[in-house]
Design a protein around this motif. Structure first.
Motif, PDB file in Angstrom:
ATOM      1  N   CYS A  31       1.099  -0.952  -0.033  1.00  0.00           N
ATOM      2  CA  CYS A  31      -0.371   0.069   0.072  1.00  0.00           C
ATOM      3  C   CYS A  31       0.868   1.533  -0.089  1.00  0.00           C
ATOM      4  O   CYS A  31       2.479   0.969   0.628  1.00  0.00           O
ATOM      5  N   ASP A  32       0.622   2.198  -0.779  1.00  0.00           N
ATOM      6  CA  ASP A  32       1.564   3.803  -0.960  1.00  0.00           C
ATOM      7  C   ASP A  32       1.406   3.953   0.663  1.00  0.00           C
ATOM      8  O   ASP A  32       2.678   4.423   0.865  1.00  0.00           O
ATOM      9  N   VAL A  33      -0.026   4.014   1.475  1.00  0.00           N
ATOM     10  CA  VAL A  33       0.520   4.919   2.379  1.00  0.00           C
ATOM     11  C   VAL A  33       0.441   2.987   3.732  1.00  0.00           C
ATOM     12  O   VAL A  33      -1.026   2.631   4.100  1.00  0.00           O
ATOM     13  N   HIS A  34       1.347   2.824   4.204  1.00  0.00           N
ATOM     14  CA  HIS A  34       1.524   1.251   4.662  1.00  0.00           C
ATOM     15  C   HIS A  34       0.888   1.519   6.430  1.00  0.00           C
ATOM     16  O   HIS A  34       1.517   1.916   7.454  1.00  0.00           O
ATOM     17  N   LEU A  35       0.047   1.634   7.584  1.00  0.00           N
ATOM     18  CA  LEU A  35      -0.275   1.268   8.461  1.00  0.00           C
ATOM     19  C   LEU A  35      -0.383   0.071   9.231  1.00  0.00           C
ATOM     20  O   LEU A  35      -1.582  -0.868   9.687  1.00  0.00           O
ATOM     21  N   PRO A  36       0.810  -1.252   9.042  1.00  0.00           N
ATOM     22  CA  PRO A  36       0.477  -2.468   9.433  1.00  0.00           C
ATOM     23  C   PRO A  36       0.522  -2.394  11.394  1.00  0.00           C
ATOM     24  O   PRO A  36       0.320  -3.707  11.591  1.00  0.00           O
ATOM     25  N   PHE A  37       0.615  -1.121  11.666  1.00  0.00           N
ATOM     26  CA  PHE A  37       0.743  -0.964  13.283  1.00  0.00           C
ATOM     27  C   PHE A  37      -0.676  -1.066  13.566  1.00  0.00           C
ATOM     28  O   PHE A  37      -1.230  -0.884  14.732  1.00  0.00           O
ATOM     29  N   ASP A  38      -1.772  -0.899  13.014  1.00  0.00           N
ATOM     30  CA  ASP A  38      -3.028  -0.177  13.360  1.00  0.00           C
ATOM     31  C   ASP A  38      -3.667  -1.620  13.531  1.00  0.00           C
ATOM     32  O   ASP A  38      -4.461  -1.782  12.145  1.00  0.00           O
ATOM     33  N   ASN A  39      -4.487  -2.343  14.104  1.00  0.00           N
ATOM     34  CA  ASN A  39      -5.087  -3.864  13.882  1.00  0.00           C
ATOM     35  C   ASN A  39      -6.953  -3.614  13.402  1.00  0.00           C
ATOM     36  O   ASN A  39      -7.236  -3.754  13.127  1.00  0.00           O
ATOM     37  N   GLN A  40      -7.083  -1.960  13.343  1.00  0.00           N
ATOM     38  CA  GLN A  40      -8.657  -1.728  13.081  1.00  0.00           C
ATOM     39  C   GLN A  40      -8.553  -1.329  11.531  1.00  0.00           C
ATOM     40  O   GLN A  40      -9.331  -1.029  10.797  1.00  0.00           O
ATOM     41  N   VAL A  41      -7.229  -1.296  11.280  1.00  0.00           N
ATOM     42  CA  VAL A  41      -7.038  -0.759   9.292  1.00  0.00           C
ATOM     43  C   VAL A  41      -7.527  -2.433   8.609  1.00  0.00           C
ATOM     44  O   VAL A  41      -6.518  -3.219   8.856  1.00  0.00           O
ATOM     45  N   SER A  42      -7.828  -2.289   7.309  1.00  0.00           N
ATOM     46  CA  SER A  42      -8.239  -3.092   6.465  1.00  0.00           C
ATOM     47  C   SER A  42      -6.990  -3.903   6.226  1.00  0.00           C
ATOM     48  O   SER A  42      -6.258  -2.755   5.588  1.00  0.00           O
ATOM     49  N   ARG A  43      -6.845  -4.364   5.145  1.00  0.00           N
ATOM     50  CA  ARG A  43      -5.934  -4.550   4.888  1.00  0.00           C
ATOM     51  C   ARG A  43      -5.562  -3.469   3.409  1.00  0.00           C
ATOM     52  O   ARG A  43      -4.457  -3.415   3.397  1.00  0.00           O
ATOM     53  N   LEU A  44      -7.001  -3.911   2.836  1.00  0.00           N
ATOM     54  CA  LEU A  44      -6.665  -2.629   1.819  1.00  0.00           C
ATOM     55  C   LEU A  44      -8.018  -1.795   1.720  1.00  0.00           C
ATOM     56  O   LEU A  44      -9.128  -2.044   2.312  1.00  0.00           O
ATOM     57  N   HIS A  45      -8.208  -0.304   3.238  1.00  0.00           N
ATOM     58  CA  HIS A  45      -8.806   0.632   3.451  1.00  0.00           C
ATOM     59  C   HIS A  45      -9.892   1.569   3.508  1.00  0.00           C
ATOM     60  O   HIS A  45     -10.770   1.490   3.623  1.00  0.00           O
ATOM     61  N   ALA A  46      -8.214   2.832   2.486  1.00  0.00           N
ATOM     62  CA  ALA A  46      -8.707   3.555   1.404  1.00  0.00           C
ATOM     63  C   ALA A  46      -8.030   3.490   0.230  1.00  0.00           C
ATOM     64  O   ALA A  46      -7.140   3.591   0.110  1.00  0.00           O
ATOM     65  N   ARG A  47      -8.666   4.666  -0.346  1.00  0.00           N
ATOM     66  CA  ARG A  47      -7.995   5.036  -1.340  1.00  0.00           C
ATOM     67  C   ARG A  47      -8.043   6.844  -1.432  1.00  0.00           C
ATOM     68  O   ARG A  47      -9.065   7.072  -0.535  1.00  0.00           O
ATOM     69  N   LEU A  48      -7.077   7.083  -1.224  1.00  0.00           N
ATOM     70  CA  LEU A  48      -7.141   9.062  -1.332  1.00  0.00           C
ATOM     71  C   LEU A  48      -6.757   9.346  -2.531  1.00  0.00           C
ATOM     72  O   LEU A  48      -5.865   9.165  -3.806  1.00  0.00           O
ATOM     73  N   GLY A  49      -7.252   9.707  -3.958  1.00  0.00           N
ATOM     74  CA  GLY A  49      -6.811  10.322  -4.648  1.00  0.00           C
ATOM     75  C   GLY A  49      -6.786  11.958  -5.236  1.00  0.00           C
ATOM     76  O   GLY A  49      -7.769  12.984  -4.191  1.00  0.00           O
ATOM     77  N   CYS A  50      -5.749  11.884  -6.098  1.00  0.00           N
ATOM     78  CA  CYS A  50      -5.735  13.938  -6.267  1.00  0.00           C
ATOM     79  C   CYS A  50      -5.529  14.175  -7.859  1.00  0.00           C
ATOM     80  O   CYS A  50      -5.141  13.287  -9.087  1.00  0.00           O
ATOM     81  N   LEU A  51      -6.777  14.964  -8.580  1.00  0.00           N
ATOM     82  CA  LEU A  51      -6.809  14.967  -9.800  1.00  0.00           C
ATOM     83  C   LEU A  51      -6.455  16.321 -10.276  1.00  0.00           C
ATOM     84  O   LEU A  51      -6.699  17.234  -9.974  1.00  0.00           O
ATOM     85  N   CYS A  52      -5.907  16.365 -10.951  1.00  0.00           N
ATOM     86  CA  CYS A  52      -4.470  17.790 -12.234  1.00  0.00           C
ATOM     87  C   CYS A  52      -5.771  18.191 -13.185  1.00  0.00           C
ATOM     88  O   CYS A  52      -5.429  17.507 -13.666  1.00  0.00           O
ATOM     89  N   ALA A  53      -6.623  18.967 -13.164  1.00  0.00           N
ATOM     90  CA  ALA A  53      -7.886  19.255 -14.209  1.00  0.00           C
ATOM     91  C   ALA A  53      -7.307  20.825 -14.609  1.00  0.00           C
ATOM     92  O   ALA A  53      -7.230  21.531 -14.073  1.00  0.00           O
ATOM     93  N   PRO A  54      -7.664  20.780 -15.754  1.00  0.00           N
ATOM     94  CA  PRO A  54      -7.206  22.290 -16.547  1.00  0.00           C
ATOM     95  C   PRO A  54      -8.016  22.995 -16.740  1.00  0.00           C
ATOM     96  O   PRO A  54      -9.215  22.813 -16.896  1.00  0.00           O
ATOM     97  N   VAL A  55      -7.601  24.238 -16.605  1.00  0.00           N
ATOM     98  CA  VAL A  55      -8.700  25.159 -16.500  1.00  0.00           C
ATOM     99  C   VAL A  55      -8.209  26.463 -17.606  1.00  0.00           C
ATOM    100  O   VAL A  55      -7.303  26.538 -17.537  1.00  0.00           O
ATOM    101  N   THR A  56      -9.523  27.359 -17.708  1.00  0.00           N
ATOM    102  CA  THR A  56      -9.765  28.442 -18.476  1.00  0.00           C
ATOM    103  C   THR A  56      -7.675  29.274 -18.256  1.00  0.00           C
ATOM    104  O   THR A  56      -7.494  29.982 -17.331  1.00  0.00           O
TER     105      THR A  56
END
Length: 116
Positions: A31-56
């Motif tokens: 995982c890009d953000v690896h949290l092995p110490f937290d037993n409340q975290v699922s193997r693949l828990h969430a995704r964080l996205g960044c979109l770079c969109a053109p503007v005028t």
């Protein structure tokens, strides 16, 4: 981040204009953000996205763009939470820089992107 990684910062490259960067967050190695110490975290828990969109374009800025961020729970057992909201994230939710979010017992903050 909170927990054993308190104060740790994860940096990532800004996507090119028109592209989207997706970071996987979880307990699983790779995982890009690896949290092995937290037993409340699922193997693949969430995704964080960044979109770079053109503007005028304007006379003063030749290739302007807008960065937008989103967070998505990946059907985790314990949910993903933004700020102090008591309801877990459903689908994709927009984030703004400075937002706090919780994965398992670990709090994270989306900081302002650094200018080059």
């Amino acid at each position: 981040m909170s927990g054993p990684l308190d104060g740790r910062t994860v940096h990532f490259e800004q996507p090119e204009i028109g592209d989207e960067l997706v970071l996987n967050i979880g307990r699983r190695e790779g995982c890009d953000v690896h949290l092995p110490f937290d037993n409340q975290v699922s193997r693949l828990h969430a995704r964080l996205g960044c979109l770079c969109a053109p503007v005028t374009a304007t006379e003063s800025v030749a290739d302007p763009f807008l960065l937008s961020f989103w967070l998505e729970d990946m059907h985790s057992r314990n949910g993903t939470y933004v700020e102090r909201d008591k309801q877990p994230v459903q689908g994709r939710t927009s984030l703004r820089p400075g937002s706090l979010f919780r994965i398992g017992r670990t709090w994270m903050r989306l900081d302002e992107p650094l200018s080059l």
